[in-house]
Design an enzyme around this catalytic site. Structure first.
Site, PDB file in Angstrom:
ATOM      1  N   HIS A 121      62.235  96.099  46.551  1.00 52.37           N
ATOM      2  CA  HIS A 121      62.526  96.440  45.164  1.00 52.37           C
ATOM      3  C   HIS A 121      61.933  97.814  44.882  1.00 52.37           C
ATOM      4  O   HIS A 121      60.926  98.211  45.471  1.00 52.37           O
ATOM      5  CB  HIS A 121      61.891  95.377  44.260  1.00 52.37           C
ATOM      6  CG  HIS A 121      62.262  95.456  42.826  1.00 52.37           C
ATOM      7  ND1 HIS A 121      61.693  96.381  41.957  1.00 52.37           N
ATOM      8  CD2 HIS A 121      63.117  94.713  42.066  1.00 52.37           C
ATOM      9  CE1 HIS A 121      62.189  96.206  40.745  1.00 52.37           C
ATOM     10  NE2 HIS A 121      63.060  95.214  40.786  1.00 52.37           N
ATOM     11  N   ASP A 198      54.411  91.956  47.611  1.00 48.88           N
ATOM     12  CA  ASP A 198      55.155  91.826  46.360  1.00 48.88           C
ATOM     13  C   ASP A 198      55.584  90.368  46.246  1.00 48.88           C
ATOM     14  O   ASP A 198      56.474  89.917  46.951  1.00 48.88           O
ATOM     15  CB  ASP A 198      56.363  92.762  46.386  1.00 48.88           C
ATOM     16  CG  ASP A 198      57.316  92.561  45.210  1.00 48.88           C
ATOM     17  OD1 ASP A 198      57.065  91.675  44.358  1.00 48.88           O
ATOM     18  OD2 ASP A 198      58.329  93.288  45.142  1.00 48.88           O
ATOM     19  N   GLN A 201      59.230  87.321  43.653  1.00 49.49           N
ATOM     20  CA  GLN A 201      60.245  86.287  43.873  1.00 49.49           C
ATOM     21  C   GLN A 201      59.703  85.055  44.593  1.00 49.49           C
ATOM     22  O   GLN A 201      60.365  84.014  44.613  1.00 49.49           O
ATOM     23  CB  GLN A 201      61.414  86.867  44.678  1.00 49.49           C
ATOM     24  CG  GLN A 201      62.167  87.982  43.991  1.00 49.49           C
ATOM     25  CD  GLN A 201      62.862  87.526  42.714  1.00 49.49           C
ATOM     26  OE1 GLN A 201      63.179  86.350  42.546  1.00 49.49           O
ATOM     27  NE2 GLN A 201      63.114  88.448  41.802  1.00 49.49           N
ATOM     28  N   LYS A 224      58.991  85.488  35.537  1.00 53.22           N
ATOM     29  CA  LYS A 224      59.891  84.890  36.527  1.00 53.22           C
ATOM     30  C   LYS A 224      59.489  83.456  36.888  1.00 53.22           C
ATOM     31  O   LYS A 224      60.185  82.794  37.648  1.00 53.22           O
ATOM     32  CB  LYS A 224      59.935  85.754  37.791  1.00 53.22           C
ATOM     33  CG  LYS A 224      60.512  87.149  37.588  1.00 53.22           C
ATOM     34  CD  LYS A 224      60.524  87.937  38.880  1.00 53.22           C
ATOM     35  CE  LYS A 224      60.889  89.396  38.672  1.00 53.22           C
ATOM     36  NZ  LYS A 224      62.284  89.591  38.261  1.00 53.22           N
ATOM     37  N   CYS A 362      67.876  96.949  41.531  1.00 54.12           N
ATOM     38  CA  CYS A 362      66.703  97.804  41.798  1.00 54.12           C
ATOM     39  C   CYS A 362      66.415  97.904  43.286  1.00 54.12           C
ATOM     40  O   CYS A 362      65.251  97.932  43.710  1.00 54.12           O
ATOM     41  CB  CYS A 362      65.478  97.311  41.030  1.00 54.12           C
ATOM     42  SG  CYS A 362      65.622  97.488  39.240  1.00 54.12           S
TER      43      CYS A 362
END
Length: 408
Positions: A121, A198, A201, A224, A362
Site C-alpha cells: 500500500h 503493515d 489488513q 478496519k 492505493c
C-alpha cells in the site's frame, strides 16, 4: 459462529440502498461498527469525558483509566510484552510514518538498504521512498512471482548485510496474500535489519502475536476492525522505541521545558503530543472486546471461507480475471470484468445495493505489475454471508448483460 446474531449487532447493515437491501463488501477499506462500539463512545462522551493524565478530579481519572485501559487491551490483543510498547496514532499511515521519520531517518545512510515489496500500500511505500531520498539509502524490492507472491529464496537474496529496514504488509489489500512475515523477520534479523509490518489488513481478521512474529514494529488501524476512524496504533519493541525521538512537539509529551531546552517523557507518551484521541481509543478497546468475544480464530476461518467461495463463484463467470493466488488467501477477491472499467462495474453493482471498491486501491506499482490501471474488489468480514456472495454474482451477471459488448 452465528452470523445472523452478529449481523443484528450492526445497525448500518439493516437498510436499503437504491431500493435493495445493503450488501456491504468493502470492509477492507473500512469495516462497519457494532452497537457496542457506538455505545462505548457515546457513554464516554455522556459520562466520562475530560482530558487525560492531567486532572486530579473524578472525570479526569475516569478518562485516564479508560484511555490507558484501551492501551492495555491493544497490548494484550497483539501479545505485546508491555503496554508502553503501544503508541496510539491516527492509524496505520501515521504509525508507519512515525517509524520512517523517527527511526529509519536516524539509522540509514548512503550505502544502506531498505527492502519492501511491490505489493505494498502507498502508506508502506512512500515513507520509505522519502527516507531513501533523505538519507541516500537504496530502496530495493523483493521480486514478485506471476501471482503476486514472493519466495523466501528471493527474500534471502534481496535482504543483505547492508539492509537496515525490511517493511512488508502482512496481508495484501489487493491480492489477499498472507505474507510469511515471521520467516522474513528472521531473515532480516540475521542481517542486522529491523522488521516493520503493515498490519492494516491482518489485524481485523486473524490472531496476531507480535512476539511470535518477532517483528520490531507493527502498525494497524482501528476502523478496519470494527473500531472508529481516526485511531490506530504502533507496536514497537521497547528497546527501539526508547531510542527514538518524537516528531511532534507540544503539550503532554514533555518532561521538562526550559527557555532553550526541553526533555521528553518516557515511551509511549513522548510520541502522543497534545490531547490524545481519547474517545476513539475507548471505541477501539470496545471493538477489541467485541472481536475477542466472537473469537479471532472463528473470524479468520469465516473470512477465508468466504474468499474461497467467492473466488470459485467468480471463476465460473466468463470474462472475469482474478488476481492473486487461488488458495490460502485472506478475505477479499480482486477482479476485472472484461474491458468494463471497474468504476462502471462498481456503479452497476451499487444500483443493486452492493458496495464494492474500484480503483488502484492505493497500490499503483502493483497495478502496473498486474498490467492494469485499476480493479474491482469485494472484501468480506465477520458479518458477511454466502448469500451476499451470490448476490454479488447476480449483480455481475446484470453488469455483463449491460456491457455485453465489452466482455466477449
Amino acid at each position: 459462529m452465528n452470523i445472523a446474531a452478529i449481523r443484528e449487532q450492526f445497525p448500518i447493515l439493516h437498510q436499503e440502498v437504491n431500493g435493495h437491501p445493503l450488501v456491504y463488501l468493502d470492509s477492507a477499506a473500512s469495516s462497519q461498527k457494532p452497537r457496542s462500539v457506538i455505545d462505548a463512545i457515546n457513554r464516554y462522551y455522556e459520562k466520562d469525558h475530560s482530558n487525560v493524565h492531567r486532572g486530579v478530579h473524578t472525570l479526569g481519572s475516569r478518562a485516564t483509566d479508560a484511555y490507558e485501559g484501551a492501551r492495555e487491551k491493544v497490548a494484550s490483543f497483539l501479545n505485546a510484552a508491555l503496554p508502553e510498547e503501544i503508541v496510539f496514532t491516527r492509524g496505520t499511515t501515521t504509525a508507519l510514518n512515525l517509524v520512517a521519520s523517527s527511526y529509519a531517518r536516524n539509522v540509514c545512510k548512503p550505502g544502506d538498504e531498505i527492502v519492501i515489496t511491490q505489493m505494498e500500500h502507498h502508506s508502506n511505500l512512500i515513507p520509505w521512498q522519502q527516507v531513501a531520498k533523505a538519507t541516500g539509502a537504496t530502496l530495493k524490492y523483493i521480486p514478485l512471482q506471476p501471482d503476486g507472491s514472493f519466495t523466501l529464496a528471493d527474500a534471502e537474496l534481496t535482504i543483505t548485510a547492508n539492509t537496515k529496514v525490511v517493511a512488508m504488509t502482512y496481508v495484501s489489500n489487493v491480492l489477499g496474500i498472507v505474507n510469511p512475515v515471521k520467516e522474513v523477520a528472521a531473515i532480516a534479523h540475521r542481517n542486522g535489519a529491523v522488521m516493520v509490518v503493515d498490519g492494516a489488513q491482518s489485524t481485523p481478521h486473524m490472531r496476531v502475536d507480535v512476539r511470535d512474529l518477532d517483528c520490531d514494529f507493527y502498525a494497524f488501524s482501528g476502523h478496519k476492525m470494527c473500531g472508529p476512524t481516526g485511531i490506530g496504533a504502533l507496536y514497537g519493541k521497547k528497546a527501539l522505541l526508547s531510542k527514538m525521538e518524537p516528531i511532534e512537539f507540544g503539550g503532554e509529551m514533555i518532561d521538562y521545558v526550559d527557555l532553550y531546552e526541553s526533555t521528553w517523557k518516557d515511551i509511549p507518551y513522548r510520541f502522543e503530543g497534545g490531547t490524545p484521541i481519547i474517545a476513539n481509543a475507548v471505541g477501539l478497546g470496545a471493538a477489541i472486546d467485541f472481536l475477542q468475544e466472537v473469537g479471532m480464530d472463528e473470524i479468520d476461518k469465516h473470512q477465508r471461507h468466504l474468499a474461497a467461495y467467492a473466488y470459485d463463484r467468480l471463476s465460473e463467470l466468463d470474462g472475469v480475471t482474478l488476481y492473486g493466488p487461488k488458495t490460502d488467501r485472506a478475505g477479499l477477491v480482486t477482479f476485472n470484468l472484461g474491458d468494463v472499467h471497474p468504476h462502471d462495474v462498481a456503479t452497476v453493482l451499487d444500483s443493486e445495493g452492493i458496495a464494492v471498491r474500484a480503483g488502484h486501491h492505493c497500490c499503483q506499482p502493483l497495478m502496473r505489475f498486474l498490467n492494469v490501471s485499476s480493479t474491482a474488489r469485494a472484501s468480506f468480514y465477520l458479518y458477511n454471508t454466502e448469500q451476499e456472495v451470490d448476490q454479488l454474482i447476480a449483480g455481475l451477471l446484470k453488469t455483463k448483460e449491460f456491457f455485453g459488448h465489452a466482455i466477449g
